[in-house]
Design an enzyme around this catalytic site. Structure first.
Site, PDB file in Angstrom:
ATOM      1  N   CYS A 195     -29.721 -28.919 -17.982  1.00  0.00           N
ATOM      2  CA  CYS A 195     -30.732 -28.148 -17.229  1.00  0.00           C
ATOM      3  C   CYS A 195     -31.581 -27.302 -18.163  1.00  0.00           C
ATOM      4  O   CYS A 195     -31.909 -26.150 -17.849  1.00  0.00           O
ATOM      5  CB  CYS A 195     -30.087 -27.264 -16.165  1.00  0.00           C
ATOM      6  SG  CYS A 195     -29.223 -28.181 -14.906  1.00  0.00           S
ATOM      7  N   ASP A 215     -30.349 -13.287 -17.517  1.00  0.00           N
ATOM      8  CA  ASP A 215     -29.512 -14.319 -16.928  1.00  0.00           C
ATOM      9  C   ASP A 215     -28.174 -14.276 -17.667  1.00  0.00           C
ATOM     10  O   ASP A 215     -28.055 -14.765 -18.792  1.00  0.00           O
ATOM     11  CB  ASP A 215     -30.209 -15.677 -17.088  1.00  0.00           C
ATOM     12  CG  ASP A 215     -29.315 -16.845 -16.681  1.00  0.00           C
ATOM     13  OD1 ASP A 215     -28.141 -16.611 -16.344  1.00  0.00           O
ATOM     14  OD2 ASP A 215     -29.799 -17.994 -16.725  1.00  0.00           O
ATOM     15  N   LYS A 248     -18.483 -19.592 -12.852  1.00  0.00           N
ATOM     16  CA  LYS A 248     -18.265 -19.723 -14.304  1.00  0.00           C
ATOM     17  C   LYS A 248     -17.316 -18.637 -14.817  1.00  0.00           C
ATOM     18  O   LYS A 248     -16.891 -18.665 -15.964  1.00  0.00           O
ATOM     19  CB  LYS A 248     -19.603 -19.641 -15.054  1.00  0.00           C
ATOM     20  CG  LYS A 248     -20.549 -20.808 -14.747  1.00  0.00           C
ATOM     21  CD  LYS A 248     -21.779 -20.728 -15.617  1.00  0.00           C
ATOM     22  CE  LYS A 248     -22.959 -21.484 -15.055  1.00  0.00           C
ATOM     23  NZ  LYS A 248     -22.901 -22.933 -15.235  1.00  0.00           N
ATOM     24  N   HIS A 299     -32.264 -21.906 -19.144  1.00  0.00           N
ATOM     25  CA  HIS A 299     -31.809 -22.875 -18.137  1.00  0.00           C
ATOM     26  C   HIS A 299     -32.942 -23.020 -17.115  1.00  0.00           C
ATOM     27  O   HIS A 299     -33.699 -22.068 -16.889  1.00  0.00           O
ATOM     28  CB  HIS A 299     -30.557 -22.286 -17.478  1.00  0.00           C
ATOM     29  CG  HIS A 299     -29.849 -23.179 -16.518  1.00  0.00           C
ATOM     30  ND1 HIS A 299     -30.290 -23.392 -15.232  1.00  0.00           N
ATOM     31  CD2 HIS A 299     -28.711 -23.895 -16.627  1.00  0.00           C
ATOM     32  CE1 HIS A 299     -29.449 -24.199 -14.606  1.00  0.00           C
ATOM     33  NE2 HIS A 299     -28.480 -24.521 -15.433  1.00  0.00           N
ATOM     34  N   GLN A 351     -23.765 -17.208 -18.670  1.00  0.00           N
ATOM     35  CA  GLN A 351     -22.806 -17.600 -19.705  1.00  0.00           C
ATOM     36  C   GLN A 351     -22.174 -16.399 -20.393  1.00  0.00           C
ATOM     37  O   GLN A 351     -21.193 -16.557 -21.119  1.00  0.00           O
ATOM     38  CB  GLN A 351     -23.511 -18.477 -20.770  1.00  0.00           C
ATOM     39  CG  GLN A 351     -24.052 -19.792 -20.252  1.00  0.00           C
ATOM     40  CD  GLN A 351     -22.961 -20.759 -19.794  1.00  0.00           C
ATOM     41  OE1 GLN A 351     -21.793 -20.636 -20.147  1.00  0.00           O
ATOM     42  NE2 GLN A 351     -23.341 -21.730 -18.978  1.00  0.00           N
TER      43      GLN A 351
HETATM   44  C1  LIG Z   1     -27.602 -19.870 -18.569  1.00  0.00           C
HETATM   45  C2  LIG Z   1     -27.469 -20.411 -17.171  1.00  0.00           C
HETATM   46  N1  LIG Z   1     -28.281 -19.967 -16.214  1.00  0.00           N
HETATM   47  C3  LIG Z   1     -28.200 -20.423 -14.953  1.00  0.00           C
HETATM   48  C4  LIG Z   1     -27.262 -21.368 -14.593  1.00  0.00           C
HETATM   49  C5  LIG Z   1     -27.223 -21.818 -13.166  1.00  0.00           C
HETATM   50  O1  LIG Z   1     -26.004 -21.448 -12.567  1.00  0.00           O
HETATM   51  P1  LIG Z   1     -25.782 -21.694 -10.996  1.00  0.00           P
HETATM   52  O2  LIG Z   1     -25.889 -23.180 -10.821  1.00  0.00           O
HETATM   53  O3  LIG Z   1     -24.411 -21.186 -10.729  1.00  0.00           O
HETATM   54  O4  LIG Z   1     -26.846 -20.969 -10.274  1.00  0.00           O
HETATM   55  C6  LIG Z   1     -26.405 -21.878 -15.556  1.00  0.00           C
HETATM   56  C7  LIG Z   1     -25.444 -22.943 -15.211  1.00  0.00           C
HETATM   57  O5  LIG Z   1     -25.203 -23.858 -15.948  1.00  0.00           O
HETATM   58  C8  LIG Z   1     -26.515 -21.379 -16.878  1.00  0.00           C
HETATM   59  O6  LIG Z   1     -25.707 -21.843 -17.842  1.00  0.00           O
END
Ligand SMILES: Cc1ncc(COP(=O)(O)O)c(C=O)c1O
Length: 412
Positions: free
Chosen positions: A369, A203, A229, A125, A206
């Site tokens: 993203c 990270d 999430k 992401h 998910q």
């Molecule tokens: C794998 C992953 N990393 C980071 C994010 C970013 O999350 P946040 O906007 O809550 O910081 C997302 C959100 O879609 C994600 O799916």
């Protein structure tokens, strides 16, 4: 139609928003990878905190302020326990994006130089790409990528080869891809990186909402995730860090709460975890997140995973029967999280999302993203359907029916 999945969880009624109708249809929410819906218990915990216990934390001696303090620190302990982490090394941030930025700024700026490399993957992401790009540019370091193969998976051989170059200081990767659904072999990757002397950041945005995650067992140096999430409110994220590293790191943001004392020219830092929590933290949001993880633990994360895996298998099977539809990522549901990204011949993903939205079915379309990954896949965008604890096979059926109706409109 494929056989309907065994689906032991029936939790839809716990989520008030799912009683809504949209465009005259019952709401079918298949966008949990973007954000989850919230059970009444979370909404009530948040409201109750604001109604009964609201005061600023760490600053008051009166009873109400002490109640707020206790609620915030109890929330931290609950959230840490959920992830198998220690409360004192569990830092509340705004979201996972801020948690990764915290590490890139604080750890990165004090550890990286021109001879060093950061290793990430093509399936990240933007939240786990851009902070490293900025850091590497500033420090003259190199940013390298592990490739995604045609199944949507990483190669441990390539990881070994990259680590053998001897310059990788940080390996940062998604536990579960938000586009491919791929579940990466996190423990294996972390162990190999550690053996090569690299620090690791996972990270878990998910992963944490849908499978058991034990941060201590994984032994990552940093594990980051995001509350919204995981059935919690927006505005609260979590960073678990290794104590020895956190203690050596300089603060990320500075100001109130993160100090021990302040002089005219100098300041000293508070203890962990507050050293990394400048300013008023997300108190009510943390309380809401604690209620969310309590709810998830009440179900049991093994059951959450089994439910979502069964739904994902059913979804992939059902989608595969739609003419011209291609699902990206590993075909086996046991190797992926609860989502399916797909393209449909002759239809732009935005049209797909808009068309099914007319029937009350919420799915996402776009680059999610993850623009570098989109380029690897050779597409500009995909549609993505993702499940949560509240979904049922009937929701997948509604998506398939809405897709059929949409294809008809376009004469496909
Ligand atoms: C794998 C992953 N990393 C980071 C994010 C970013 O999350 P946040 O906007 O809550 O910081 C997302 C959100 O879609 C994600 O799916």
């Amino acid at each position: 139609m494929p056989p309907v999945a065994e689906s032991p969880l029936r939790l839809r009624a716990d989520f008030p928003i799912l009683a809504r109708r949209v465009n005259g249809h019952p709401l079918v929410y298949l966008d949990s990878s973007a954000t989850s819906q919230k059970p009444a218990i979370v909404i009530e915990a948040l409201a109750e905190h604001l109604r009964e216990h609201n005061a600023n934390v760490h600053r008051g001696v009166y009873s109400l302020a002490q109640e707020a303090d206790a609620a915030f620190e109890q929330a931290r302990a609950r959230v840490a326990a959920f992830a198998g982490a220690d409360a004192t090394t569990t830092i509340f941030t705004k979201n996972v994006t801020e948690a990764i930025n915290l590490v890139a700024y604080s750890w990165g700026r004090s550890h990286l130089g021109p001879e060093d490399a950061v290793l990430i993957t093509q399936m990240e992401h933007h939240a786990n790409i851009v902070p490293w790009q900025v850091l590497c540019r500033e420090r003259g370091a190199t940013l390298r990528y592990l490739e995604v193969d045609e199944r949507g998976e990483l190669s441990l051989e390539q990881l070994d080869a990259e680590l053998a170059r001897g310059d990788v200081r940080m390996l940062a990767f998604a536990h579960v891809s938000n586009v491919l659904g791929t579940i990466n072999p996190a423990a294996e990757m972390i162990a190999r990186a550690r053996a090569a002397g690299a620090v690791t950041l996972v990270d878990g945005a998910q992963a944490v909402p849908q499978m058991p995650v034990d941060v201590s067992a994984l032994e990552a140096d940093f594990y980051a995730w995001t509350g919204h999430k995981a059935l919690g409110p927006t505005g609260v994220g979590v960073l678990h860090g290794r104590r020895e590293i956190l203690e050596q790191m300089p603060p990320f943001l500075t100001g109130g709460d993160m100090i021990a004392s302040v002089d005219l020219q100098e300041a000293t830092w508070n203890e962990l975890p507050w050293k990394f929590e400048a300013g008023t933290p997300p108190v009510a949001e943390a309380v809401g997140l604690a209620a969310a993880v309590e709810y998830l633990d009440g179900i049991g994360m093994q059951r959450v995973r089994a439910h979502e895996q069964a739904l994902t298998a059913y979804m992939i099977d059902s989608l595969a029967r739609v003419p011209g539809l291609r699902v990206v990522g590993p075909p086996e549901a046991d190797r992926r999280g609860g989502l399916a990204s797909f393209t449909v011949d002759g239809l732009h993903p935005h049209d797909v999302a808009e068309l099914v939205g007319r029937s009350g079915v919420c799915i996402r379309a776009g680059h999610h993203c993850a623009q570098p990954l989109m380029r690897c896949l050779g597409v500009g965008a995909t549609a993505r359907a993702s499940v949560g604890v509240y979904n049922q096979p009937a929701d997948i059926d509604a998506l398939i029916e809405a897709l059929a109706a949409g294809r008809e409109i376009f004469g496909l």
